[in-house]
Design a protein around this motif. Structure first.
Motif, short mmCIF file in Angstrom:
data_model
loop_
_atom_site.label_atom_id
_atom_site.label_comp_id
_atom_site.label_asym_id
_atom_site.label_seq_id
_atom_site.Cartn_x
_atom_site.Cartn_y
_atom_site.Cartn_z
N PHE A 1 0.86 -1.18 0.00
CA PHE A 1 0.00 0.00 0.00
C PHE A 1 0.89 1.23 0.00
O PHE A 1 2.08 1.15 0.31
N ASP A 2 0.31 2.36 -0.37
CA ASP A 2 1.02 3.63 -0.34
C ASP A 2 0.57 4.41 0.88
O ASP A 2 -0.62 4.43 1.21
N LEU A 3 1.53 5.05 1.52
CA LEU A 3 1.20 5.92 2.65
C LEU A 3 0.84 7.31 2.14
O LEU A 3 1.49 7.83 1.24
N ASP A 4 -0.18 7.91 2.74
CA ASP A 4 -0.55 9.27 2.36
C ASP A 4 0.48 10.25 2.93
O ASP A 4 1.20 9.94 3.88
N GLU A 5 0.54 11.42 2.35
CA GLU A 5 1.53 12.43 2.75
C GLU A 5 1.40 12.84 4.21
O GLU A 5 2.40 13.10 4.88
N ASN A 6 0.17 12.90 4.72
CA ASN A 6 -0.03 13.29 6.12
C ASN A 6 0.65 12.28 7.06
O ASN A 6 1.26 12.68 8.05
#
Length: 140
Positions: free
Chosen positions: A72-77
């Motif tokens: 999965f990709d982590l969001d910028e926050n």
């Protein structure tokens, strides 16, 4: 630092090992500090033990041991909150729901715990991935 635990009695841990969950864990927002302890020697399972509440401990593991395609990709926050500068800093754990018999144990792939190994900042993130649910059998 002496830590009273659910599974190991009283243990002496280094305070530098404590993971900091700034926002707590969903359902336990007041719980901000946890230690990661081995369940037993040479086991892929760990205990995420609350530093404040001895009765609060989760069995966790690396999802990649059981789910080779998990990603999965982590969001910028989240990247900013955990001060992640490099992917090598990141450790991923998932909470298990241990069942009897053990073959019925499940992993929560929808809400992994992301840890910055350098800063010891951690966060349980909720993924909006259609393939990931809260209960995935770890025995294939």
């Amino acid at each position: 630092m002496m830590l009273k635990t659910k599974y190991h009695g009283e243990v002496d841990i280094n305070e530098a090992q404590i993971l900091k969950f700034e926002g707590g864990i969903p359902g336990f927002v007041e719980e901000k500090e946890f230690a990661v302890l081995p369940l037993e020697e040479n086991s892929p399972f760990l205990i995420l033990q609350s530093a404040a509440t001895p009765e609060l401990a989760f069995v966790v593991t690396s999802p990649f041991l059981f789910f080779k395609d998990y990603e999965f990709d982590l969001d910028e926050n989240t990247v900013e909150a955990l001060r992640i500068e490099d992917a090598q800093q990141v450790q991923i754990m998932v909470i298990l729901t241990v069942q009897d018999p053990f073959e019925k144990t499940t992993a929560n792939l929808q809400a992994p715990i992301v840890v910055n190994e350098v800063t010891k900042q951690a966060k349980q993130v909720i993924l909006n991935h259609p393939s990931y649910k809260t209960k995935h059998s770890i025995v294939q």
